[in-house]
Design an enzyme around this catalytic site. Structure first.
Site, PDB file in Angstrom:
ATOM      1  N   SER A  77     -13.072 105.470  64.762  1.00  0.00           N
ATOM      2  CA  SER A  77     -14.434 105.955  65.059  1.00  0.00           C
ATOM      3  C   SER A  77     -15.221 105.030  65.976  1.00  0.00           C
ATOM      4  CB  SER A  77     -15.222 106.133  63.772  1.00  0.00           C
ATOM      5  OG  SER A  77     -14.836 107.325  63.147  1.00  0.00           O
ATOM      6  N   LYS A  80     -16.208 106.417  69.247  1.00  0.00           N
ATOM      7  CA  LYS A  80     -17.194 107.496  69.419  1.00  0.00           C
ATOM      8  C   LYS A  80     -18.346 107.141  70.364  1.00  0.00           C
ATOM      9  CE  LYS A  80     -16.076 109.628  64.955  1.00  0.00           C
ATOM     10  NZ  LYS A  80     -16.423 109.636  63.522  1.00  0.00           N
ATOM     11  N   TYR A 201      -9.607 113.865  71.146  1.00  0.00           N
ATOM     12  CA  TYR A 201     -10.252 113.078  70.093  1.00  0.00           C
ATOM     13  C   TYR A 201      -9.221 112.244  69.317  1.00  0.00           C
ATOM     14  CZ  TYR A 201     -12.527 111.903  65.711  1.00  0.00           C
ATOM     15  OH  TYR A 201     -12.993 111.208  64.632  1.00  0.00           O
ATOM     16  N   TYR A 253     -23.028 106.037  59.364  1.00  0.00           N
ATOM     17  CA  TYR A 253     -22.991 107.275  58.547  1.00  0.00           C
ATOM     18  C   TYR A 253     -24.004 107.243  57.405  1.00  0.00           C
ATOM     19  CZ  TYR A 253     -18.627 107.199  61.075  1.00  0.00           C
ATOM     20  OH  TYR A 253     -17.699 107.089  62.052  1.00  0.00           O
ATOM     21  N   VAL A 271     -12.199 103.628  60.479  1.00  0.00           N
ATOM     22  CA  VAL A 271     -11.391 103.586  59.248  1.00  0.00           C
ATOM     23  C   VAL A 271     -10.187 102.651  59.343  1.00  0.00           C
ATOM     24  CG1 VAL A 271     -12.015 105.796  58.196  1.00  0.00           C
ATOM     25  CG2 VAL A 271     -10.206 105.715  59.921  1.00  0.00           C
TER      26      VAL A 271
END
Ligand code: DON
Length: 584
Positions: A77, A80, A201, A253, A271
């Site tokens: 992530s 991103k 992605y 998050y 992660v």
């Protein structure tokens, strides 16, 4: 640039309190073994849970790293924000924001958070928003993956590639992300096939990095998009604010609020166990440790960032902090004076109208606070200055507000017949010279221009360029008889503009009485205006110090124009001391 310290077994081989401090963090938090490896991407369970690295990169390119900073892992992530930046650059803010919002969801990373009316994902940091952004980049067709890898590589300052095993592992098991992509397709948030978007992605998540790369990515964002080590631009400055903003509110998050309160830095986790945090304008942090908490954030990574922020006072919000005053000093023109030696009449004219020219020495940032400080002082002045010098030598950064203010000030001064004079501004500020804005490299030149301008405005006669020997300041008080005794013992020189008249280090032998033109005296080793010691003109004298000191010349003297001087040898002066004391 500061050389990176050499790190051996976590300790710098040279003295580095920074590396020692980071090593202590490694020892302190290395004992935590809470958390678990991400297992929903099967390949991630192969990570070594003991790996632990910390790296900090400053904006002048210093890299401090301790522990397992060169162990590879996938970016997940943490990709991103980079892809979001790429989409913003390719499609522009408006088009991107029609298809992905900027609101924190407070939801876990894989939540299907779509805006109820439009179906747009609420932000680009959750999977739905990130897949939408990957879809936008994928609109570039075949070249999209290489565009993405090139951009990521510029952030890291080295060529990055993919971990094929992790890619395949997620591709084969990522049903939820695939479902999200199809959902996005169903609400027309993708202009490419859902499979194409989600595949890019998966590929971006599988880019292989190490902990040092994370700190470099973070420092590149901290540096407005320019990698501070390679000096290569990874992303346009105009999109970095948007990227850092969503990292601040959504990067962690459902832990984003607690993160902002306790760490206070825009950040992104993945992660795989990495996390990077950005202190804009200062530094970037990367931490790697694969054991994750329930939110999918590295347990040690979060702990290290909290400690760094607290110990080093890195929190963005700094209550009670004040920056140094933007106006370091303010003067009237006459208080400073240029290095040009003025005649007594000129000096008096400048002194009596000194308040008509104000000089501001600005330091630090030229932004709104500096603009406000200058304009308040101008408004409060009893005499409204018409010439305003802003010396920018000590300005480290100027923002749009600050530059806009300078232009507005110049226009305002122009309308009252004045001018803005800027010295020492970095060329990158792109100030255009005009009748309203005069630009000079050095404050001394700016002051000289203001003095000339003020004398013109006062209608003061220009200093003569020729002063006959008999009227020269040094001999003006002699009677005709004395002058007649002295004259036969004198010499003369005539030189062209640019010629060196006196060289530092040469033996001193004459006093020079300037009768035509002007000359400048420079500190040794320099012909630069930055080190001008004085400028003398017709009617003035130089070289007399050498007679008192009896040493070698200590400065260079260069003719500014065609010059004529009468020379008075020290030997003559010595003779006169005994033979003609009154004349001496
Ligand atoms: O889409 C996923 O689930 C992963 N490729 C990335 C998730 C992730 O890293 C969440 N961050 N903490």
């Amino acid at each position: 640039m500061i050389a990176p310290p050499i790190v051996e077994n976590g300790r710098a081989s040279r003295v580095s309190p920074i590396v020692d401090y980071l090593s202590d963090l490694l020892a302190r938090f290395g004992e935590i073994d809470d958390g678990s490896l991400a297992s929903y991407i099967p390949e991630l369970t192969r990570s070594n849970p003991a790996h632990f690295g910390i790296c900090i990169v400053t904006l002048d390119g210093a890299v401090y790293e301790v522990g397992d900073t060169r162990e590879p892992f996938t970016i997940q992530s943490m990709s991103k924000p980079l892809t979001y930046g790429l989409a913003l650059e390719q499609l522009g803010e408006e088009a991107v924001h029609r298809r992905v919002g900027v609101e924190p969801s407070g939801d876990p990373f894989n939540e299907i958070s779509l805006a109820p009316t439009t179906g747009a994902p609420v932000n680009p940091m959750i999977n739905a928003g990130a897949i939408a952004c990957a879809g936008m980049v994928a609109e570039r067709g075949e070249e999209s993956l290489s565009l993405l890898l090139d951009a990521y590589s510029r952030y890291a300052g080295r060529g990055l590639g993919s971990d094929e095993a992790v890619y395949r592992s997620e591709r084969d098991t990522g049903h939820r992300n695939r479902a999200i992509a199809h959902l996005l397709g169903s609400v027309e948030m993708l202009k490419v096939a859902p499979e194409v978007a989600v595949d890019l992605y998966f590929r971006q998540c599988a880019v292989s990095v190490d902990c040092r790369d994370l700190a470099l990515i973070a420092s590149t964002l901290a540096n407005g998009g320019m990698n501070p080590v390679t000096q290569e631009r990874a992303v346009g400055e105009s999109v970095v604010r948007g990227v850092l903003s969503v990292m601040t509110t959504c990067g962690m998050y459902d832990g984003a609020g607690d993160w902002l309160r306790s760490v206070g830095l825009p950040a992104k986790s993945g992660v795989s166990g990495g996390v990077f945090a950005v202190l804009p304008g200062r530094l970037g942090i990367g931490v790697y440790s694969p054991l994750l908490d329930v939110r999918g954030n590295s347990v040690r990574g979060v702990a290290v960032c909290k400690a760094l922020s607290a110990d080093l006072a890195l929190h963005l919000v700094r209550p009670g902090e004040s920056t140094p005053p933007p106006v370091r000093a303010q003067h009237e023109l006459g208080e400073l004076g240029s290095k040009r030696v003025r005649t007594p009449a000129e000096r008096e004219a400048i002194r009596s109208s000194s308040a008509r020219a104000a000089v501001f020495e600005v330091q630090g940032e030229l932004g709104f606070m500096a603009a406000e400080a200058i304009s308040r002082r101008l408004t409060d002045a009893t005499v409204q200055p018409e010439l305003v010098v802003v010396d920018m030598r000590r300005v480290s950064r100027a923002d749009r507000g600050g530059i806009g203010f300078l232009r507005a000030l110049a226009t305002a001064l122009c309308t009252v017949g004045g001018a803005l004079v800027v010295s020492g501004a970095a060329p990158s500020l792109e100030l255009e010279p005009s009748d309203c804005i005069r630009l000079f490299e050095h404050l001394d030149e700016a002051l000289e221009w203001c003095e000339d301008e003020l004398l013109d405005r006062l209608g003061h006669p220009h200093a003569p360029t020729v002063v006959p020997f008999a009227e020269h300041e040094l001999v003006a008080s002699l009677d005709p008889d004395e002058l007649a005794r002295l004259t036969p013992q004198l010499g003369s020189i005539a030189v062209e503009a640019g010629e060196l008249v006196v060289r530092a280090g040469d033996a001193a032998a004459d006093v020079f009485l300037v009768t035509r033109g002007s000359l400048s005296v420079f500190a040794p080793g320099s012909g630069s205006r930055a080190r001008r010691l004085s400028t003398v003109s017709a009617g003035m004298t130089f070289g007399e110090l050498g007679y008192v000191e009896r040493g070698n010349r200590t400065a260079n003297v260069v003719a500014d124009t065609a010059v004529e001087c009468t020379t008075l040898p020290y030997a003559v002066l010595d003779r006169l001391a005994a033979a003609d004391p009154r004349l001496h």
